[in-house]
Scaffold this motif. Structure first.
Motif, PDB file in Angstrom:
ATOM      1  N   CYS A 243      32.127 -42.981   7.909  1.00 44.04           N
ATOM      2  CA  CYS A 243      32.586 -41.579   7.925  1.00 44.04           C
ATOM      3  C   CYS A 243      31.487 -40.685   8.487  1.00 44.04           C
ATOM      4  O   CYS A 243      30.311 -40.817   8.148  1.00 44.04           O
ATOM      5  N   ASP A 244      31.887 -39.743   9.379  1.00 44.30           N
ATOM      6  CA  ASP A 244      30.923 -38.821   9.977  1.00 44.30           C
ATOM      7  C   ASP A 244      30.484 -37.724   9.004  1.00 44.30           C
ATOM      8  O   ASP A 244      29.366 -37.221   9.081  1.00 44.30           O
ATOM      9  N   VAL A 245      31.357 -37.333   8.117  1.00 44.45           N
ATOM     10  CA  VAL A 245      31.074 -36.253   7.175  1.00 44.45           C
ATOM     11  C   VAL A 245      30.472 -36.856   5.906  1.00 44.45           C
ATOM     12  O   VAL A 245      31.022 -37.791   5.332  1.00 44.45           O
ATOM     13  N   THR A 246      29.344 -36.314   5.478  1.00 42.97           N
ATOM     14  CA  THR A 246      28.691 -36.880   4.296  1.00 42.97           C
ATOM     15  C   THR A 246      29.024 -36.127   3.015  1.00 42.97           C
ATOM     16  O   THR A 246      29.005 -36.705   1.944  1.00 42.97           O
ATOM     17  N   THR A 247      29.299 -34.828   3.116  1.00 42.50           N
ATOM     18  CA  THR A 247      29.625 -34.055   1.913  1.00 42.50           C
ATOM     19  C   THR A 247      30.917 -33.282   2.129  1.00 42.50           C
ATOM     20  O   THR A 247      31.244 -32.880   3.236  1.00 42.50           O
ATOM     21  N   PHE A 248      31.640 -33.089   1.058  1.00 39.33           N
ATOM     22  CA  PHE A 248      32.882 -32.327   1.064  1.00 39.33           C
ATOM     23  C   PHE A 248      32.789 -31.261  -0.022  1.00 39.33           C
ATOM     24  O   PHE A 248      32.279 -31.533  -1.103  1.00 39.33           O
ATOM     25  N   ALA A 249      33.284 -30.070   0.260  1.00 34.74           N
ATOM     26  CA  ALA A 249      33.305 -29.003  -0.743  1.00 34.74           C
ATOM     27  C   ALA A 249      34.743 -28.543  -0.930  1.00 34.74           C
ATOM     28  O   ALA A 249      35.559 -28.618  -0.009  1.00 34.74           O
ATOM     29  N   GLU A 250      35.038 -28.068  -2.121  1.00 35.50           N
ATOM     30  CA  GLU A 250      36.385 -27.591  -2.417  1.00 35.50           C
ATOM     31  C   GLU A 250      36.668 -26.283  -1.686  1.00 35.50           C
ATOM     32  O   GLU A 250      35.780 -25.449  -1.517  1.00 35.50           O
TER      33      GLU A 250
ATOM     34  N   TYR B 249      33.132 -27.764  -6.729  1.00 33.31           N
ATOM     35  CA  TYR B 249      32.390 -29.017  -6.729  1.00 33.31           C
ATOM     36  C   TYR B 249      32.181 -29.502  -5.305  1.00 33.31           C
ATOM     37  O   TYR B 249      32.984 -29.263  -4.421  1.00 33.31           O
ATOM     38  N   GLU B 250      31.076 -30.192  -5.124  1.00 31.62           N
ATOM     39  CA  GLU B 250      30.752 -30.777  -3.833  1.00 31.62           C
ATOM     40  C   GLU B 250      30.713 -32.292  -4.014  1.00 31.62           C
ATOM     41  O   GLU B 250      30.107 -32.802  -4.953  1.00 31.62           O
ATOM     42  N   TYR B 251      31.395 -32.993  -3.119  1.00 33.97           N
ATOM     43  CA  TYR B 251      31.504 -34.438  -3.217  1.00 33.97           C
ATOM     44  C   TYR B 251      30.776 -35.090  -2.058  1.00 33.97           C
ATOM     45  O   TYR B 251      30.713 -34.552  -0.963  1.00 33.97           O
ATOM     46  N   GLN B 252      30.262 -36.276  -2.298  1.00 33.29           N
ATOM     47  CA  GLN B 252      29.577 -37.034  -1.249  1.00 33.29           C
ATOM     48  C   GLN B 252      30.402 -38.261  -0.901  1.00 33.29           C
ATOM     49  O   GLN B 252      30.942 -38.936  -1.781  1.00 33.29           O
ATOM     50  N   CYS B 253      30.474 -38.558   0.398  1.00 34.84           N
ATOM     51  CA  CYS B 253      31.227 -39.702   0.884  1.00 34.84           C
ATOM     52  C   CYS B 253      30.300 -40.908   0.966  1.00 34.84           C
ATOM     53  O   CYS B 253      29.229 -40.841   1.572  1.00 34.84           O
ATOM     54  N   ASP B 254      30.717 -42.009   0.363  1.00 36.80           N
ATOM     55  CA  ASP B 254      29.918 -43.231   0.358  1.00 36.80           C
ATOM     56  C   ASP B 254      30.274 -44.165   1.513  1.00 36.80           C
ATOM     57  O   ASP B 254      29.632 -45.200   1.689  1.00 36.80           O
ATOM     58  N   ASN B 255      31.281 -43.821   2.289  1.00 38.34           N
ATOM     59  CA  ASN B 255      31.721 -44.663   3.399  1.00 38.34           C
ATOM     60  C   ASN B 255      30.742 -44.520   4.566  1.00 38.34           C
ATOM     61  O   ASN B 255      30.586 -43.430   5.116  1.00 38.34           O
ATOM     62  N   PRO B 256      30.078 -45.569   5.006  1.00 34.19           N
ATOM     63  CA  PRO B 256      29.114 -45.443   6.103  1.00 34.19           C
ATOM     64  C   PRO B 256      29.777 -45.167   7.450  1.00 34.19           C
ATOM     65  O   PRO B 256      29.134 -44.663   8.376  1.00 34.19           O
TER      66      PRO B 256
END
Length: 106
Positions: A14-21, A5-12
């Motif tokens: 944060c430098d990283v917008t997506t995270f992958a397992e 799964y790939e997750y998106q960060c909603d925190n403005p």
């Protein structure tokens, strides 16, 4: 089949917008093949050539090319630690370089 799964960060902030397992020991981030498959391909390429390795892999339904095998080998080589060189030369090496048999004195 493995579902990741790939997750998106909603925190403005944060430098990283997506995270992958990352499945440690099995499949790394952005990997197209498992570590075990990459080890097999590298071993096969070292025993044959990169193009022969790609042909054998295609016969085994592993989709890869000779260029991909070369990139994989270069990646594995760059991950190896740098070999340390000694600062002392042995007398046997010196004799062999001078052409003197080891039993005779210099």
């Amino acid at each position: 089949m493995v579902n990741t799964y790939e997750y998106q960060c909603d925190n403005p902030a944060c430098d990283v917008t997506t995270f992958a397992e990352n499945i440690n020991g099995f499949l790394n981030y952005y990997s197209r093949m498992t570590d075990r498959c990459a080890d097999f391909i590298c071993t096969l390429a070292m025993e044959t050539s990169c193009e022969d390795c790609a042909r054998i892999c295609r016969a085994m339904n592993l989709r890869t090319s000779g260029d991909s095998v070369i990139r994989l080998l270069v990646k594995r080589y760059s991950m190896q630690p740098e070999a340390e060189c000694g600062s002392i030369i042995g007398w046997m090496t010196l004799c062999l370089r001078r052409g003197t048999p080891m039993g005779e004195s210099l």
